[in-house]
Design an enzyme around this catalytic site. Structure first.
Site, PDB file in Angstrom:
ATOM      1  N   SER A 174      -7.043   5.807  12.765  1.00  0.00           N
ATOM      2  CA  SER A 174      -7.435   6.833  11.788  1.00  0.00           C
ATOM      3  C   SER A 174      -8.251   7.956  12.403  1.00  0.00           C
ATOM      4  CB  SER A 174      -8.281   6.158  10.705  1.00  0.00           C
ATOM      5  OG  SER A 174      -8.963   7.111   9.937  1.00  0.00           O
TER       6      SER A 174
ATOM      7  N   GLU B  66     -10.673   9.117  10.994  1.00  0.00           N
ATOM      8  CA  GLU B  66     -12.078   8.786  10.714  1.00  0.00           C
ATOM      9  C   GLU B  66     -12.811   8.382  11.996  1.00  0.00           C
ATOM     10  OE1 GLU B  66     -14.535   8.120   7.972  1.00  0.00           O
ATOM     11  OE2 GLU B  66     -13.389   9.854   7.355  1.00  0.00           O
TER      12      GLU B  66
ATOM     13  N   TYR C 262     -16.182   1.725   8.099  1.00  0.00           N
ATOM     14  CA  TYR C 262     -14.716   1.787   8.207  1.00  0.00           C
ATOM     15  C   TYR C 262     -14.310   2.455   9.533  1.00  0.00           C
ATOM     16  CZ  TYR C 262      -9.978   3.616   7.481  1.00  0.00           C
ATOM     17  OH  TYR C 262      -8.646   3.944   7.640  1.00  0.00           O
TER      18      TYR C 262
ATOM     19  N   GLY D 241       0.823  -1.213   0.000  1.00  0.00           N
ATOM     20  CA  GLY D 241       0.000   0.000   0.000  1.00  0.00           C
ATOM     21  C   GLY D 241       0.855   1.261   0.000  1.00  0.00           C
TER      22      GLY D 241
ATOM     23  N   ALA E 149      -2.061  -3.025   7.078  1.00  0.00           N
ATOM     24  CA  ALA E 149      -3.042  -3.640   6.180  1.00  0.00           C
ATOM     25  C   ALA E 149      -4.453  -3.355   6.675  1.00  0.00           C
ATOM     26  CB  ALA E 149      -2.817  -5.147   6.100  1.00  0.00           C
TER      27      ALA E 149
ATOM     28  N   HIS F   1      -3.265  11.369   4.837  1.00  0.00           N
ATOM     29  CA  HIS F   1      -1.956  11.659   4.248  1.00  0.00           C
ATOM     30  C   HIS F   1      -1.876  11.047   2.859  1.00  0.00           C
ATOM     31  CE1 HIS F   1      -1.719   8.335   7.149  1.00  0.00           C
ATOM     32  NE2 HIS F   1      -1.001   7.711   6.220  1.00  0.00           N
TER      33      HIS F   1
END
Ligand code: NAP
Ligand code: G4F
Length: 329
Positions: free
Chosen positions: A129, A131, A153, A17, A85, A183
């Site tokens: 995160s 989020e 998520y 990633g 991941a 980012h």
């Protein structure tokens, strides 16, 4: 690959990633033996690490599979594990909520369980995160700001964060959670808004397309550069104690700001090309994020080096160069 006695070994899940590729580069520079876990795929997913693939060891495993995680930890015997991941694209978490929970939430427990069973002295980094802050309780957000996730998520990341804290408190693991704000980079996947914009701007500039279809232009994010953020991840595992850290620039911009700047950087007016498309509007939105990284600044000595303006410009230039090469062929 030969290894000296003093050399540390790091295992990165998600090495293919965006962040995995930058972190692998950093750890190689720092003298680590780097082992990257990849999942089985019928196509080549090594594009982001092609330039370093000879210098890292690749092992095959999946966050869905406890046996593979346990065997990898037992075989590699890492000093540090970076769990990057995840199913990381927010819109997919509404169409595949159960899978997102399996990867992004329970996957964290599988890695922690493997560490606990094989060697509890292994240091663990969890990619948490911003989020998780979702419908924000305060601004700016710091390590003590309550969570209110707005997507499957975000909910899965809250689980991943708290299971990391719980294994630290229950079993004394060196388990650290880095709460990173958005980012980006030229290695960002193209479905995320910044790369979708830089790629779209480059296509329009080169005459390959005439419009860019986007969702909510008023959402605001605290956008930084991925290369800066992986440095913070590594610094977190070099501390004497495990902890939680917010990583952010402390500046917020709207999607519209990003669009305006990206088009302006190639002398175009975004209003002539951007079309609002309801397909890209989310069932529940995170309206505004802005992080307070004072703790990371004080304890890690971390600060971002790349500004928002530099980030936008770098991403557009990189896509122009890449697509320009293809057009010329
Ligand atoms: P990314 O580019 O989407 O990379 C995700 C990685 O996870 C890929 O290597 C992917 O492998 C791997 N993966 C997905 N499912 C897996 C599974 N079941 N088993 C093993 N590997 C699996 O994400 P990123 O931007 O680098 O972000 C890294 C981490 O930070 C993620 O956990 C993300 O949620 C979190 N995060 C990112 C940001 C950000 O702004 N970038 C901010 C906060 C937190 P394939 O190549 O096989 O798909
Ligand atoms: O680029 P995005 O898809 O990133 P989002 O949802 O903020 O998530 C990213 O950052 C999180 C950290 O806060 C990570 F945890 C997560 O893994 C991921 O890396 O969307 C950013 C904003 C949203 O408000 C979205 O509604 O852009 C808005 N947007 C407007 N038009 C769009 C679009 N997003 C996408 N992907 N595509 C659009 O066309």
């Amino acid at each position: 690959m030969g290894q000296s006695l003093a050399q540390k070994t790091a295992l990165i899940t998600g090495i293919t990633g965006q962040d995995g590729s930058y972190l692998a580069e950093l750890l190689l520079q720092e003298g680590y033996r780097v082992v990257g876990m990849t999942r089985r795929s019928s196509t080549d997913v090594h594009e982001r690490i092609e330039h370093i693939v000879e210098r890292v060891d690749i092992v095959s495993g999946d966050l869905l599979d406890q046996t593979s995680m346990t065997n990898i930890i037992a075989q590699v015997r890492p000093d540090e594990v970076y769990n990057l991941a995840a199913q990381s694209f927010v819109p997919t978490s509404w169409t595949q909520p159960v899978l997102t929970g399996e990867f992004t939430a329970l996957g964290v427990t599988r890695v922690l369980e493997a560490i606990r069973a094989i060697d509890p002295s292994i240091k663990f980094y969890q990619a948490s995160s911003s989020e998780m802050f979702g419908k924000v309780a305060e601004a700016p957000q710091n390590e003590r700001t309550p969570f209110y996730p707005r997507s499957p998520y975000g909910v899965a990341k809250v689980y991943g964060h708290w299971i990391t804290v719980n294994y630290r408190e229950s079993y004394g693991l060196f388990a650290t959670s880095g709460i990173s704000f958005n980012h980006e980079s030229e290695r960002r996947a193209k479905e995320f808004v910044t790369r979708k914009i830089s790629d779209g701007v480059a296509r329009i500039k080169l005459g390959l397309t005439q419009e860019l279809r986007l969702g909510n232009l008023d959402a605001r994010r605290d956008w930084g550069y991925a290369g800066d953020y992986v440095r913070a991840m590594w610094l977190m595992l070099q501390q004497p104690q495990p902890d939680d850290f917010v990583i952010a620039t402390g500046r917020t911009h709207s999607v519209r700001d990003f669009v305006r700047l990206a088009f302006a950087s190639v002398d175009l007016d975004y209003e002539k090309y951007v079309v609002q498309d309801l397909r890209f509007v989310r069932p529940a939105e995170v309206d505004v994020l802005i992080g307070d990284a004072s703790k990371a600044r004080e304890l890690l000595g971390w600060q971002p080096n790349v500004t928002f303006e530099e980030l936008v410009d770098t991403m557009v230039r990189a896509d122009l160069e890449r697509l320009g090469r293809l057009v010329r062929v």
